[in-house]
Design a protein around this motif. Sequence first.
Motif, mmCIF file in Angstrom:
data_model
loop_
_atom_site.group_PDB
_atom_site.id
_atom_site.type_symbol
_atom_site.label_atom_id
_atom_site.label_comp_id
_atom_site.label_asym_id
_atom_site.label_seq_id
_atom_site.Cartn_x
_atom_site.Cartn_y
_atom_site.Cartn_z
ATOM 1 N N GLY A 335 0.821 -1.205 0.000
ATOM 2 C CA GLY A 335 0.000 0.000 0.000
ATOM 3 C C GLY A 335 0.856 1.257 0.000
ATOM 4 N N ARG A 336 0.391 2.267 0.699
ATOM 5 C CA ARG A 336 1.122 3.536 0.780
ATOM 6 C C ARG A 336 1.336 3.876 2.249
ATOM 7 N N ALA A 337 2.587 4.063 2.611
ATOM 8 C CA ALA A 337 2.954 4.388 3.985
ATOM 9 C C ALA A 337 3.884 5.588 3.985
ATOM 10 N N PRO A 338 3.859 6.379 5.053
ATOM 11 C CA PRO A 338 4.790 7.518 5.130
ATOM 12 C C PRO A 338 6.230 7.038 5.204
ATOM 13 N N SER A 339 7.151 7.926 4.876
ATOM 14 C CA SER A 339 8.569 7.550 4.875
ATOM 15 C C SER A 339 9.039 7.134 6.260
ATOM 16 N N GLU A 340 8.445 7.712 7.308
ATOM 17 C CA GLU A 340 8.774 7.338 8.681
ATOM 18 C C GLU A 340 7.486 6.948 9.395
ATOM 19 N N PRO A 341 7.068 5.693 9.287
ATOM 20 C CA PRO A 341 5.798 5.255 9.896
ATOM 21 C C PRO A 341 5.820 5.433 11.409
ATOM 22 N N ARG A 342 4.669 5.830 11.926
ATOM 23 C CA ARG A 342 4.517 5.984 13.370
ATOM 24 C C ARG A 342 3.473 4.993 13.875
ATOM 25 N N ALA A 343 3.723 4.488 15.072
ATOM 26 C CA ALA A 343 2.833 3.479 15.635
ATOM 27 C C ALA A 343 1.600 4.140 16.237
ATOM 28 N N GLY A 344 0.423 3.711 15.780
ATOM 29 C CA GLY A 344 -0.819 4.146 16.398
ATOM 30 C C GLY A 344 -1.171 3.220 17.544
ATOM 31 N N GLY A 345 -2.459 3.213 17.910
ATOM 32 C CA GLY A 345 -2.870 2.391 19.039
ATOM 33 C C GLY A 345 -2.645 0.908 18.812
ATOM 34 N N GLY A 346 -3.048 0.412 17.616
ATOM 35 C CA GLY A 346 -2.906 -1.005 17.329
ATOM 36 C C GLY A 346 -1.459 -1.442 17.235
ATOM 37 N N LEU A 347 -0.637 -0.668 16.525
ATOM 38 C CA LEU A 347 0.776 -1.015 16.379
ATOM 39 C C LEU A 347 1.519 -0.878 17.709
ATOM 40 N N SER A 348 1.106 0.078 18.531
ATOM 41 C CA SER A 348 1.732 0.211 19.852
ATOM 42 C C SER A 348 1.410 -1.005 20.719
ATOM 43 N N GLY A 349 0.151 -1.481 20.622
ATOM 44 C CA GLY A 349 -0.206 -2.691 21.359
ATOM 45 C C GLY A 349 0.588 -3.895 20.900
ATOM 46 N N MET A 350 0.815 -3.980 19.579
ATOM 47 C CA MET A 350 1.633 -5.061 19.037
ATOM 48 C C MET A 350 3.044 -5.006 19.627
ATOM 49 N N ARG A 351 3.621 -3.821 19.647
ATOM 50 C CA ARG A 351 4.983 -3.666 20.172
ATOM 51 C C ARG A 351 5.044 -4.035 21.654
ATOM 52 N N GLU A 352 4.019 -3.643 22.406
ATOM 53 C CA GLU A 352 4.002 -3.949 23.836
ATOM 54 C C GLU A 352 3.939 -5.453 24.084
ATOM 55 N N ARG A 353 3.158 -6.177 23.279
ATOM 56 C CA ARG A 353 3.069 -7.628 23.454
ATOM 57 C C ARG A 353 4.424 -8.291 23.215
ATOM 58 N N PHE A 354 5.106 -7.890 22.144
ATOM 59 C CA PHE A 354 6.389 -8.506 21.832
ATOM 60 C C PHE A 354 7.445 -8.153 22.873
ATOM 61 N N GLU A 355 7.470 -6.903 23.307
ATOM 62 C CA GLU A 355 8.475 -6.499 24.286
ATOM 63 C C GLU A 355 8.244 -7.173 25.630
ATOM 64 N N ALA A 356 6.974 -7.431 25.983
ATOM 65 C CA ALA A 356 6.684 -8.128 27.240
ATOM 66 C C ALA A 356 7.216 -9.554 27.226
ATOM 67 N N LEU A 357 7.379 -10.122 26.034
ATOM 68 C CA LEU A 357 7.906 -11.483 25.898
ATOM 69 C C LEU A 357 9.405 -11.481 25.597
ATOM 70 N N GLY A 358 10.030 -10.293 25.672
ATOM 71 C CA GLY A 358 11.453 -10.188 25.403
ATOM 72 C C GLY A 358 11.795 -9.992 23.947
ATOM 73 N N GLY A 359 10.809 -9.680 23.116
ATOM 74 C CA GLY A 359 11.040 -9.482 21.696
ATOM 75 C C GLY A 359 11.098 -8.017 21.317
ATOM 76 N N GLU A 360 10.919 -7.758 20.029
ATOM 77 C CA GLU A 360 11.043 -6.384 19.531
ATOM 78 C C GLU A 360 10.247 -6.241 18.238
ATOM 79 N N VAL A 361 9.764 -5.018 17.976
ATOM 80 C CA VAL A 361 9.028 -4.700 16.750
ATOM 81 C C VAL A 361 9.626 -3.438 16.145
ATOM 82 N N CYS A 362 9.915 -3.466 14.848
ATOM 83 C CA CYS A 362 10.444 -2.301 14.131
ATOM 84 C C CYS A 362 9.552 -1.996 12.936
ATOM 85 N N LEU A 363 9.241 -0.716 12.744
ATOM 86 C CA LEU A 363 8.408 -0.277 11.637
ATOM 87 C C LEU A 363 9.257 0.473 10.622
ATOM 88 N N SER A 364 8.970 0.256 9.349
ATOM 89 C CA SER A 364 9.675 0.964 8.290
ATOM 90 C C SER A 364 8.801 0.964 7.042
#
Length: 382
Positions: A335-364
């Motif tokens: 699709g079409r995404a900005p050059s520097e994507p920012r995490a909204g509510g859903g993406l922030s929740g995704m990042r929180e789940r992974f970090e709570a398990l010791g993982g990481e999420v990166c957006l680009s």
Amino acid sequence: MSTRWRQITNELLSPLALAAYVAWAVVWLVTIGGMERDGSPWLWPARVAMLVFLAGFLAMVSGLCDSRPGRHLALSLVLGVCALGLTLMRPNSAAAILLVLLAAQMAVYLSGWRLFTAIALVNGLFLGGLFWFWDAGPMAALTTVVAFASFQAFAALMIRSNQTAEQMAEELRAANAELLTSRTLLAAGARDAERLRLSRELHDVAGHSLTALKLNLRALAADPRQSDPERVRLCAGLADELLGSLREVVREMRQDEGLDLGEALARLGLPFPRPALRLDIEPGLKLRGRDRIEAVLRAVQEALTNAARHGPAQELAVHIRPEAGRLQLCIEDDGRAPSEPRAGGGLSGMRERFEALGGEVCLSRSGRGGLRIDAWLPEGEA
């Protein structure tokens, strides 16, 4: 043909767009044809206005200016000037039909009082042109404007209704995906709970009874009054084997079989006609642990919803691989995404789940212009 150009082609060849092209062609034949027959001095300006209107209309329909909302207003002004100019160059022609196309296109980007104000402004200028340039009487001018304004309102309402229906359909698909994810998690949890309950029953009830039986058989075998001690010892040995087998079954039942990721994610993509879900997962890959399962399922669910709503994407590719002691995920849409994507509510929740398990999420931003999500979970029960 790239996905982006395929999407533009689909927009340009949609039924509503094709109907608009027919209307534009009718205006050309009636207005330009009449000016050619009359030898009007406005012939070439009228041709230019018609072609500029078509070019601007195509740009708006194709969505080429979606990433810059300011272009919508600029193109609407250009289309309005062309349409109003043509109505003044050729009185009593079909040029006012272009105002209907303009209203329909403005309804794509405007709503509520903004849309009403824009249509009222265009028709106010149209009414002024009837008085000043056509020298029309008040009743004739008002009747003409009201007639064309009703067509404009109808076209705008149809576009808004269609957009509302599409938005409700997207919300329904997102809710369906949420329900499918929750159902998958509940089913996995129910299977685990039932397996644990059965293992406890076997251990506590059958295991207890077999242990008692084994002790009694040993006592019988040791009794000097026993007429057939060999048979009793054989029964005791069978009881030992059965108890060992039972313990092995209980041990296996307590082990989590895991969730088949490929099957679960394929079901998750079924409610979405767009984007198409393309999975690249190791066959038979299973994930254990409710929190890990939820993190992965919710990540793909959120990516599907974002790609459908905000992309708009035609395809979502999901790559999942266990590598170097990690579970690697790569989710990418076209699709079409900005050059520097920012995490909204859903993406922030995704990042929180992974970090709570010791993982990481990166957006680009992906190479195809869409959103790319790179994530990983530490090695666990996989």
